[in-house]
Design a protein around this motif. Structure first.
Motif, PDB file in Angstrom:
ATOM      1  N   ASP A   1      22.355  50.012  77.930  1.00 35.65           N
ATOM      2  CA  ASP A   1      21.917  50.337  79.331  1.00 35.65           C
ATOM      3  C   ASP A   1      20.391  49.847  79.133  1.00 35.65           C
ATOM      4  O   ASP A   1      19.581  50.758  78.348  1.00 35.65           O
ATOM      5  CB  ASP A   1      21.880  52.054  79.666  1.00 35.65           C
ATOM      6  CG  ASP A   1      21.366  52.278  81.099  1.00 35.65           C
ATOM      7  OD1 ASP A   1      20.709  51.368  81.528  1.00 35.65           O
ATOM      8  OD2 ASP A   1      22.163  53.117  81.479  1.00 35.65           O
ATOM      9  N   SER A   2      19.929  49.273  79.852  1.00 29.28           N
ATOM     10  CA  SER A   2      18.362  48.833  79.971  1.00 29.28           C
ATOM     11  C   SER A   2      17.897  48.089  78.748  1.00 29.28           C
ATOM     12  O   SER A   2      16.579  48.223  78.603  1.00 29.28           O
ATOM     13  CB  SER A   2      17.683  49.860  80.372  1.00 29.28           C
ATOM     14  OG  SER A   2      18.097  50.674  81.549  1.00 29.28           O
ATOM     15  N   SER A   3      18.625  47.144  78.082  1.00 33.14           N
ATOM     16  CA  SER A   3      18.086  46.831  76.917  1.00 33.14           C
ATOM     17  C   SER A   3      17.280  45.451  77.358  1.00 33.14           C
ATOM     18  O   SER A   3      17.535  44.887  78.374  1.00 33.14           O
ATOM     19  CB  SER A   3      19.336  46.206  76.149  1.00 33.14           C
ATOM     20  OG  SER A   3      18.929  45.264  74.944  1.00 33.14           O
ATOM     21  N   PHE A   4      16.298  45.337  76.375  1.00 26.44           N
ATOM     22  CA  PHE A   4      15.347  44.063  76.578  1.00 26.44           C
ATOM     23  C   PHE A   4      16.127  43.035  76.053  1.00 26.44           C
ATOM     24  O   PHE A   4      16.748  43.126  75.107  1.00 26.44           O
ATOM     25  CB  PHE A   4      13.991  43.987  76.191  1.00 26.44           C
ATOM     26  CG  PHE A   4      13.943  44.702  74.656  1.00 26.44           C
ATOM     27  CD1 PHE A   4      13.966  43.797  73.750  1.00 26.44           C
ATOM     28  CD2 PHE A   4      13.551  46.067  74.655  1.00 26.44           C
ATOM     29  CE1 PHE A   4      13.940  44.458  72.454  1.00 26.44           C
ATOM     30  CE2 PHE A   4      13.504  46.485  73.275  1.00 26.44           C
ATOM     31  CZ  PHE A   4      13.380  45.592  72.319  1.00 26.44           C
ATOM     32  N   ALA A   5      15.880  41.588  76.500  1.00 28.86           N
ATOM     33  CA  ALA A   5      16.629  40.575  75.704  1.00 28.86           C
ATOM     34  C   ALA A   5      15.855  40.160  74.361  1.00 28.86           C
ATOM     35  O   ALA A   5      16.470  39.788  73.594  1.00 28.86           O
ATOM     36  CB  ALA A   5      16.572  39.185  76.764  1.00 28.86           C
ATOM     37  N   THR A   6      14.399  40.114  74.280  1.00 25.89           N
ATOM     38  CA  THR A   6      13.844  39.897  73.357  1.00 25.89           C
ATOM     39  C   THR A   6      12.420  40.740  73.233  1.00 25.89           C
ATOM     40  O   THR A   6      12.003  41.316  74.455  1.00 25.89           O
ATOM     41  CB  THR A   6      13.371  38.353  73.301  1.00 25.89           C
ATOM     42  OG1 THR A   6      12.317  38.290  74.166  1.00 25.89           O
ATOM     43  CG2 THR A   6      14.420  37.515  73.363  1.00 25.89           C
ATOM     44  N   HIS A   7      11.884  40.938  72.108  1.00 26.46           N
ATOM     45  CA  HIS A   7      10.748  41.713  71.904  1.00 26.46           C
ATOM     46  C   HIS A   7       9.648  41.128  72.787  1.00 26.46           C
ATOM     47  O   HIS A   7       8.745  41.571  73.618  1.00 26.46           O
ATOM     48  CB  HIS A   7      10.099  41.797  70.555  1.00 26.46           C
ATOM     49  CG  HIS A   7       9.245  42.749  70.242  1.00 26.46           C
ATOM     50  ND1 HIS A   7       7.968  43.096  70.731  1.00 26.46           N
ATOM     51  CD2 HIS A   7       9.049  43.850  69.128  1.00 26.46           C
ATOM     52  CE1 HIS A   7       7.385  43.968  70.232  1.00 26.46           C
ATOM     53  NE2 HIS A   7       7.996  44.520  69.398  1.00 26.46           N
TER      54      HIS A   7
ATOM     55  N   GLY B   1      18.265  47.205  88.923  1.00 24.46           N
ATOM     56  CA  GLY B   1      17.720  46.098  89.800  1.00 24.46           C
ATOM     57  C   GLY B   1      15.949  46.434  89.927  1.00 24.46           C
ATOM     58  O   GLY B   1      15.283  45.365  90.157  1.00 24.46           O
ATOM     59  N   LYS B   2      15.544  47.566  90.028  1.00 28.19           N
ATOM     60  CA  LYS B   2      14.068  47.922  90.131  1.00 28.19           C
ATOM     61  C   LYS B   2      13.357  48.450  88.598  1.00 28.19           C
ATOM     62  O   LYS B   2      12.467  49.019  88.809  1.00 28.19           O
ATOM     63  CB  LYS B   2      13.774  48.684  91.160  1.00 28.19           C
ATOM     64  CG  LYS B   2      14.184  48.054  92.580  1.00 28.19           C
ATOM     65  CD  LYS B   2      13.858  48.970  93.747  1.00 28.19           C
ATOM     66  CE  LYS B   2      14.123  48.187  95.061  1.00 28.19           C
ATOM     67  NZ  LYS B   2      13.826  49.298  96.206  1.00 28.19           N
ATOM     68  N   ASP B   3      13.896  47.832  87.645  1.00 30.94           N
ATOM     69  CA  ASP B   3      13.451  48.263  86.575  1.00 30.94           C
ATOM     70  C   ASP B   3      11.966  48.202  86.288  1.00 30.94           C
ATOM     71  O   ASP B   3      11.414  46.852  86.515  1.00 30.94           O
ATOM     72  CB  ASP B   3      14.146  47.750  85.233  1.00 30.94           C
ATOM     73  CG  ASP B   3      13.900  48.035  83.913  1.00 30.94           C
ATOM     74  OD1 ASP B   3      12.714  48.592  83.810  1.00 30.94           O
ATOM     75  OD2 ASP B   3      14.930  48.527  83.126  1.00 30.94           O
TER      76      ASP B   3
ATOM     77  N   PRO C   1      14.429  42.951  84.744  1.00 28.80           N
ATOM     78  CA  PRO C   1      15.594  43.167  85.328  1.00 28.80           C
ATOM     79  C   PRO C   1      16.508  41.767  84.818  1.00 28.80           C
ATOM     80  O   PRO C   1      17.803  41.805  84.951  1.00 28.80           O
ATOM     81  CB  PRO C   1      15.680  43.351  86.812  1.00 28.80           C
ATOM     82  CG  PRO C   1      14.412  43.973  86.848  1.00 28.80           C
ATOM     83  CD  PRO C   1      13.575  43.484  86.059  1.00 28.80           C
ATOM     84  N   ARG C   2      15.627  40.399  84.715  1.00 29.55           N
ATOM     85  CA  ARG C   2      16.475  39.357  84.614  1.00 29.55           C
ATOM     86  C   ARG C   2      16.770  39.186  83.021  1.00 29.55           C
ATOM     87  O   ARG C   2      17.520  38.345  82.956  1.00 29.55           O
ATOM     88  CB  ARG C   2      15.268  38.495  84.864  1.00 29.55           C
ATOM     89  CG  ARG C   2      14.931  38.114  86.390  1.00 29.55           C
ATOM     90  CD  ARG C   2      13.855  36.959  86.573  1.00 29.55           C
ATOM     91  NE  ARG C   2      12.570  37.437  85.904  1.00 29.55           N
ATOM     92  CZ  ARG C   2      11.582  36.879  85.994  1.00 29.55           C
ATOM     93  NH1 ARG C   2      11.322  35.705  86.796  1.00 29.55           N
ATOM     94  NH2 ARG C   2      10.322  37.145  85.515  1.00 29.55           N
ATOM     95  N   ASP C   3      16.349  40.152  82.150  1.00 26.51           N
ATOM     96  CA  ASP C   3      16.995  40.186  81.233  1.00 26.51           C
ATOM     97  C   ASP C   3      18.533  40.508  80.903  1.00 26.51           C
ATOM     98  O   ASP C   3      19.243  39.796  80.030  1.00 26.51           O
ATOM     99  CB  ASP C   3      16.182  41.121  79.983  1.00 26.51           C
ATOM    100  CG  ASP C   3      14.719  40.616  79.583  1.00 26.51           C
ATOM    101  OD1 ASP C   3      14.158  39.638  80.158  1.00 26.51           O
ATOM    102  OD2 ASP C   3      14.314  41.264  78.786  1.00 26.51           O
TER     103      ASP C   3
END
Length: 333
Positions: free
Chosen positions: A179-185, A243-245, A250-252
């Motif tokens: 839930d709500s992970s980033f793709a990269t640092h 969608g409003k993170d 949100p594109r991550d």
């Protein structure tokens, strides 16, 4: 001409000073030890209020010398254990509601907080680099408490990023909800610098990357769930994002979804902020998570194995072994 040169030089120095100042602020904010700032930090909900038979536990982090705080909630006759992992500067109490639902559904539950991010304050933190040690320690403890139980994970924000990186190399984890992970640092720092300054993030993050190596011993590209998520297959993963993170782009989430192998699910909650999907519709969130674990973890089927060559144990290569692509355990801090 002399005045122009002096003025130009002064402008260059001023711009350079501004970039360095912002970079220092980014790094110091990132690794700064957590502090108790109000009574709300001390007086939070506990398993007692929810009538959960929880045990306060500690267990050693892998490849490190500190102990991790957790609550272990056993369910009689359970065949599954779910790790619940809070995020950056978050504690166990923040995810206790989900823990209660998982326990009532018949799972053992081990909820823990990353060292320095929750009850343990005054310790420098990182954004997923050293926290990998805590996750692997939690896996070992869960297997020790219930050796034959199948292991799943639900994790939030930084905790979700750590869960993805570790699960890619740990065959004990059989189902993941991120839930709500980033793709990269890089992506999460870029997103926040641009959001705050309304300027291109590149010059600030480039300098911050070098400062982070000097202050914390790692670089941005050493924390990259996007690089590892494909190695989780054929084990299932459910990716959830608001969608409003306002903290993680949100594109991550679509990037992670595209990089993941099957079976995979993506659930975007359009109106939700960071880790807000649960609060947008609690009933729908709990139903979807419980159904995911019911389908992919509790139902009898052969234990899924990692693809040969993608890692077969519970230890990840460390910084010294793979300096160019670190996603493994950091050296003892």
């Amino acid at each position: 001409m002399k005045q122009l040169l002096v003025g130009g030089l002064g402008s260059v120095i001023g711009v350079a000073g501004f970039i360095v100042t912002v970079a220092v602020y980014v790094v110091e904010t990132l690794i700064r030890p957590k502090k108790i700032v109000s009574f709300a930090d001390l007086y939070k909900i506990s398993p007692f209020e929810l009538e959960l038979p929880a045990e306060a536990v500690t267990f050693p982090a892998s490849n490190s010398d500190h102990l991790v705080n957790g609550w272990y909630i056993p369910y009689p006759g359970a065949t599954t254990t779910i790790l619940v992992c809070p995020g950056y500067r978050s504690g166990m109490a923040d995810v206790l509601g989900m823990c209660a639902h998982l326990w009532k559904a018949g799972h053992n539950v081990l909820v823990f907080e990353y060292y320095g991010h929750g009850q343990e304050v005054g310790k420098p933190v990182t954004l997923g680099y050293r926290e990998i040690n805590d996750f692997m320690g939690a896996v070992a403890y869960a297997k020790e408490r219930a050796p034959h139980a199948r292991l799943g994970v639900i994790a939030y924000s930084m905790g979700a990023a750590v869960a993805i990186m570790c699960s890619a190399h740990c065959q004990d984890v059989e189902a993941i909800v991120a839930d709500s992970s980033f793709a990269t640092h890089w992506s999460v720092i870029d997103y926040n610098v641009h959001r705050v300054l309304h300027l291109p993030a590149a010059p600030f993050t480039w300098v911050a990357d070098y400062l982070l190596w000097w202050r914390a011993g790692y670089r941005f590209d050493q924390v990259a769930p996007l690089r590892d998520i494909g190695k989780i297959a054929p084990r299932p993963i459910l990716i959830i994002h608001g969608g409003k993170d306002s903290l993680v782009d949100p594109r991550d989430a679509p990037l992670l979804y595209e990089a993941a192998g099957e079976p995979k699910e993506l659930w975007i909650v359009p109106e939700a902020d960071h880790c807000g999907a649960y609060f947008a519709d609690r009933r729908a969130y709990v139903s979807r998570v419980l159904s995911f674990f019911e389908e992919h973890l509790k139902k009898a089927r052969p234990r899924l194995q990692l693809v040969e060559g993608e890692g077969t144990g519970t230890m990840l290569p460390g910084p010294a072994e793979r300096a160019e692509e670190i996603t493994g355990l950091s050296e003892a801090s």
